[in-house]
Design a protein around this motif. Sequence first.
Motif, PDB file in Angstrom:
ATOM      1  N   GLU A 208       0.343 -10.739   0.772  1.00  0.00           N
ATOM      2  CA  GLU A 208       0.536 -11.209  -0.601  1.00  0.00           C
ATOM      3  C   GLU A 208       0.804 -10.025  -1.532  1.00  0.00           C
TER       4      GLU A 208
ATOM      5  N   GLY B 157      -0.884  -3.918  -0.856  1.00  0.00           N
ATOM      6  CA  GLY B 157      -0.803  -2.500  -0.519  1.00  0.00           C
ATOM      7  C   GLY B 157       0.437  -2.101   0.281  1.00  0.00           C
TER       8      GLY B 157
ATOM      9  N   ALA C  25      -6.594   1.135  -2.668  1.00  0.00           N
ATOM     10  CA  ALA C  25      -5.354   0.390  -2.405  1.00  0.00           C
ATOM     11  C   ALA C  25      -5.064   0.317  -0.907  1.00  0.00           C
TER      12      ALA C  25
HETATM   13  N1  LIG Z   1       0.172   3.984  -9.416  1.00  0.00           N
HETATM   14  C1  LIG Z   1      -0.794   3.068  -9.338  1.00  0.00           C
HETATM   15  N2  LIG Z   1      -1.903   3.167 -10.116  1.00  0.00           N
HETATM   16  C2  LIG Z   1      -2.901   2.261 -10.032  1.00  0.00           C
HETATM   17  N3  LIG Z   1      -2.899   1.200  -9.203  1.00  0.00           N
HETATM   18  C3  LIG Z   1      -1.823   1.042  -8.414  1.00  0.00           C
HETATM   19  C4  LIG Z   1      -0.714   1.960  -8.432  1.00  0.00           C
HETATM   20  N4  LIG Z   1       0.206   1.533  -7.535  1.00  0.00           N
HETATM   21  C5  LIG Z   1      -0.298   0.406  -6.992  1.00  0.00           C
HETATM   22  N5  LIG Z   1      -1.507   0.111  -7.507  1.00  0.00           N
HETATM   23  C6  LIG Z   1      -2.353  -1.037  -7.117  1.00  0.00           C
HETATM   24  O1  LIG Z   1      -2.506  -1.017  -5.709  1.00  0.00           O
HETATM   25  C7  LIG Z   1      -2.475  -2.353  -5.206  1.00  0.00           C
HETATM   26  C8  LIG Z   1      -1.398  -2.453  -4.167  1.00  0.00           C
HETATM   27  O2  LIG Z   1      -0.136  -2.349  -4.796  1.00  0.00           O
HETATM   28  P1  LIG Z   1       1.220  -2.396  -3.964  1.00  0.00           P
HETATM   29  O3  LIG Z   1       1.139  -1.429  -2.859  1.00  0.00           O
HETATM   30  O4  LIG Z   1       2.327  -2.231  -4.929  1.00  0.00           O
HETATM   31  O5  LIG Z   1       1.200  -3.883  -3.384  1.00  0.00           O
HETATM   32  P2  LIG Z   1       2.385  -4.711  -2.688  1.00  0.00           P
HETATM   33  O6  LIG Z   1       3.538  -3.806  -2.481  1.00  0.00           O
HETATM   34  O7  LIG Z   1       1.783  -5.240  -1.419  1.00  0.00           O
HETATM   35  O8  LIG Z   1       2.686  -5.834  -3.629  1.00  0.00           O
HETATM   36  C9  LIG Z   1      -2.254  -3.266  -6.396  1.00  0.00           C
HETATM   37  O9  LIG Z   1      -3.503  -3.781  -6.789  1.00  0.00           O
HETATM   38  C10 LIG Z   1      -1.684  -2.342  -7.443  1.00  0.00           C
HETATM   39  O10 LIG Z   1      -2.025  -2.799  -8.739  1.00  0.00           O
END
Ligand SMILES: Nc1ncnc2c1ncn2[C@@H]1O[C@H](COP(=O)(O)OP(=O)(O)O)[C@@H](O)[C@H]1O
Length: 280
Positions: free
Chosen positions: A41, A45, A22
Amino acid sequence: GARAEPLLSVRDVRKTYGSFEALKGISFDLMPGETMAVVGESGSGKSTLARALLRLDEPDGGTALWKGRDLFALSPAELYKLRRDLQMVFQDPTQSLNPRMTVYQLISEAWVIHPDILPKAKWRERVAELLVQVGLSAEHMSRYPHQFSGGQRQRIAIARALALEPQLIICDEAVSALDVSVQAQVIELLDRLRREMGIAFIFIAHDLPVVRDFADYVMVMQQGEVVELGTVREVFDTPRQAYTRALLAASLSPDPDAKAGHLASVPAEAADILIPKRSH
Ligand SMILES: Nc1ncnc2c1ncn2[C@@H]1O[C@H](COP(=O)(O)OP(=O)(O)O)[C@@H](O)[C@H]1O
Ligand SMILES: [Mg+2]
């Protein structure tokens, strides 16, 4: 003269979920009182980075020096003490505000946890002050979160963060759920706090026009990596990446369904036409 020490110096921060990377090595510096916007987008991350920095999710690698001390190497007790300096405001205030607590309880809760900040005799007066500071009024302290609008609830969340006198506030899409006019008011509040109190911000947003007015620096993230980092002016006026140009174009598009998924198809020329250049 000597350059001041960064408030936060982040190097090669990594986070994996299972085999999914991530965060693939994020690095940046933030000076005291500066505002850095983080854009990218959905799924790039941004929230993972915010959570890793505050160790709400433990990072897997890298360092994050807070005034020279590595946040990632602190014991739970040390981290607990330092947390008051780094506050976070989330997108959805209804989730971060306990519905059964009054505004007074919500704001003063911080002082129960950090009793050295303020003696109990001063709490009411200080809650009233904080409410006025965020554009609410002292009478609001006896009310419950559901008695407020979304924008007002976000102001309560901000007052709560301010109660700890932080030096950095991380806003994760803190205004994204609000109406545009309410967004502008909350941004104005954050901008005033920055100017008057010298608070630094990491401002995660997908709304580029907001970023343009509020931030000093912009970091653009894509699939867990930093693809662009520069002053607002550099990034907005001369974006180096097609991805950034597409983000800028999409955020100004009147189509509310314009999603990151089809950003790649926006031609650079279209982006250049859509981005109004600053006249000064
Ligand atoms: N707890 C988690 N377990 C598995 N995958 C995760 C978790 N949290 C986030 N992800 C994955 O990590 C990536 C980044 O997520 P995130 O940081 O929430 O993106 P953003 O905030 O930029 O929209 C995404 O593909 C998301 O599905
Ligand atoms: Mg997010």
